[in-house]
Design a protein around this motif. Structure first.
Motif, PDB file in Angstrom:
ATOM      1  N   GLU A   1      17.872 -27.044 -10.849  1.00 44.91           N
ATOM      2  CA  GLU A   1      18.417 -26.343 -12.011  1.00 44.91           C
ATOM      3  C   GLU A   1      19.627 -25.535 -11.568  1.00 44.91           C
ATOM      4  O   GLU A   1      19.568 -24.838 -10.555  1.00 44.91           O
ATOM      5  CB  GLU A   1      17.340 -25.427 -12.592  1.00 44.91           C
ATOM      6  N   THR A   2      20.725 -25.634 -12.316  1.00 39.63           N
ATOM      7  CA  THR A   2      21.943 -24.891 -12.006  1.00 39.63           C
ATOM      8  C   THR A   2      22.122 -23.779 -13.027  1.00 39.63           C
ATOM      9  O   THR A   2      22.039 -24.019 -14.231  1.00 39.63           O
ATOM     10  CB  THR A   2      23.170 -25.818 -12.034  1.00 39.63           C
TER      11      THR A   2
ATOM     12  N   ASN B   1      26.745 -18.059  -9.060  1.00 38.33           N
ATOM     13  CA  ASN B   1      26.224 -19.337  -9.544  1.00 38.33           C
ATOM     14  C   ASN B   1      25.100 -19.727  -8.600  1.00 38.33           C
ATOM     15  O   ASN B   1      25.239 -19.608  -7.377  1.00 38.33           O
ATOM     16  CB  ASN B   1      27.314 -20.420  -9.535  1.00 38.33           C
TER      17      ASN B   1
ATOM     18  N   LYS C   1      24.674 -20.616 -14.255  1.00 36.33           N
ATOM     19  CA  LYS C   1      26.007 -20.011 -14.161  1.00 36.33           C
ATOM     20  C   LYS C   1      25.862 -18.516 -13.933  1.00 36.33           C
ATOM     21  O   LYS C   1      25.062 -17.848 -14.589  1.00 36.33           O
ATOM     22  CB  LYS C   1      26.794 -20.226 -15.455  1.00 36.33           C
TER      23      LYS C   1
ATOM     24  N   VAL D   1      21.808 -22.482  -7.593  1.00 36.48           N
ATOM     25  CA  VAL D   1      21.086 -23.746  -7.724  1.00 36.48           C
ATOM     26  C   VAL D   1      19.656 -23.473  -7.287  1.00 36.48           C
ATOM     27  O   VAL D   1      19.422 -23.028  -6.161  1.00 36.48           O
ATOM     28  CB  VAL D   1      21.712 -24.864  -6.862  1.00 36.48           C
TER      29      VAL D   1
END
Length: 65
Positions: free
Chosen positions: A51-52, A41, A54, A43
Motif C-alpha cells: 500500500e502506498t 510518502n 502520500k 510504502v
C-alpha cells in the motif's frame, strides 16, 4: 550534514517497523514500512499486499507495540 539529511535520517528510523498511520480522511492504515522518503510518502506491507500512502494525506505515524 544539511537539515534535509537530518530529516531523512529521522524518517529512516521507521523503516522495517510495524506502524499505524492516521490519514486525513479519518481512516487508518497498518503495516510494516518498507520505504519512506523526505516527503513522508510511505510504502506499507500488510495483509492486503503493498500500500502506498502520500505524505500529504498523513496526519501522524505511530509505532505498534
Amino acid at each position: 550534514m544539511t537539515d534535509k539529511d537530518q530529516v531523512n535520517k529521522l524518517f529512516n528510523q521507521f523503516k522495517s517497523k510495524n506502524v499505524t498511520v492516521e490519514l486525513r480522511d479519518n481512516n487508518q492504515a497498518e503495516g510494516k514500512i518498507i520505504a519512506i522518503d523526505n516527503y513522508l510518502n510511505i510504502v506499507l506491507e500488510n495483509e492486503n499486499g503493498i500500500e502506498t500512502l502520500k505524505g500529504g494525506n498523513i496526519v501522524f505515524v505511530s509505532l505498534k507495540e
